[in-house]
Design an enzyme around this catalytic site. Structure first.
Site: not given
Ligand SMILES: NC(=O)c1ccc[n+]([C@@H]2O[C@H](COP(=O)([O-])OP(=O)(O)OC[C@H]3O[C@@H](n4cnc5c(N)ncnc54)[C@H](OP(=O)(O)O)[C@@H]3O)[C@@H](O)[C@H]2O)c1
Length: 232
Positions: A156, A190, A98, A140, A188
């Site tokens: 994502y 990163t 939202f 993912s 990971v």
């Protein structure tokens, strides 16, 4: 006597993180590698840290169709065919559903989904023609739908679920000599995963490189973590 041509791999978003480690592994495995980065200077800096001779740096913004076409043209002009394509470039906006605006969702899809669509369209026909190809989509588990939910920030998760769908579509569109798979690298350490993530960059890139180097008997149209098939 003719010598077999060295295979060439192209890794997107390769100036840091899992992409850079994948470049390192593929170069060590004896491939010529195109380190593709949206900022050429950052790509060159990253390549210097590897200190390897058979790495070529290319500017490639996967969100820009013109940039993908120009990169493909430069490689073709130099007689370079991409045999192994690692679609690694990604972004991770954290807005919940939202709070998510249209532009953020569009930008996420443009990088995480359309980037892979553009590079597959640019490089898979050459693989099919030459009778050899490996495509790896760095996806993912946060885009997996098999548990009946998408356990991640909205844009994502949507983009990685769509990238998984693209993996199946492309794997069905190419001949069996071109193997197209998706991978979840784990959580990971990163810039994206953060310092608290449990998986090292080396471990995160392991299954990515394994899929990039699959033998002819290897799988296609699958989703993998830790070299093991997982549910979509
Ligand atoms: N880290 C994790 O825990 C984790 C978990 C699951 C999946 N993944 C996936 O693994 C992949 C690599 O992630 P990472 O953890 O290594 O992330 P990272 O360190 O943030 O690196 C992301 C890379 O993507 C590049 N990139 C972003 N937008 C781009 C564009 N439009 N064109 C070309 N390159 C672009 C970045 O380039 P700039 O430096 O120019 O920004 C950077 O090189 C991503 O697809 C990510 O979704 C990561």
């Amino acid at each position: 006597m003719s010598r077999e041509r060295t295979r060439t791999a192209l890794v997107t978003g390769a100036n840091r993180g899992i992409g850079l480690e994948t470049v390192r592994r593929l170069e060590r495995a004896g491939l010529d590698v195109v380190l593709a980065a949206r900022d050429r200077a950052r790509g060159l800096d990253a390549a210097r840290t590897l200190g390897a001779a058979n790495i070529r740096v290319e500017e490639l913004d996967v969100a820009d169709a013109g940039s993908v076409a120009a990169c493909a043209q430069r490689l073709a002009d130099d007689g370079i065919g991409v045999d192994v394509l690692v679609n690694n470039a990604g972004i991770y906006p954290t807005d919940p559903f939202f709070s998510l605006d249209e532009e953020t969702l569009r930008r996420t899809l443009d990088v995480n989904l359309m980037g892979a669509f553009r590079t597959c369209r640019a490089f898979c026909p050459g693989m099919a023609e030459r009778g050899y190809g490996r495509v790896v989509h760095v996806s993912s588990g946060l885009g997996a739908v098999s548990d009946g939910n998408i356990p991640s920030p909205a844009a994502y998760g949507i983009s990685k679920a769509a990238l998984n769908a693209l993996t199946l579509v492309v794997s069905a569109a190419v001949p069996p000599s071109v193997k197209v798979n998706a991978v979840c690298p784990g959580w990971v350490r990163t810039d994206m995963g953060g310092a608290g993530a449990p998986t090292s960059v080396e471990q995160g890139a392991d299954t990515v490189a394994w899929l990039a180097l699959l033998p002819d008997s290897g799988p296609t149209g699958g989703f993998f973590r830790d070299r093991t098939r997982i549910a979509w």
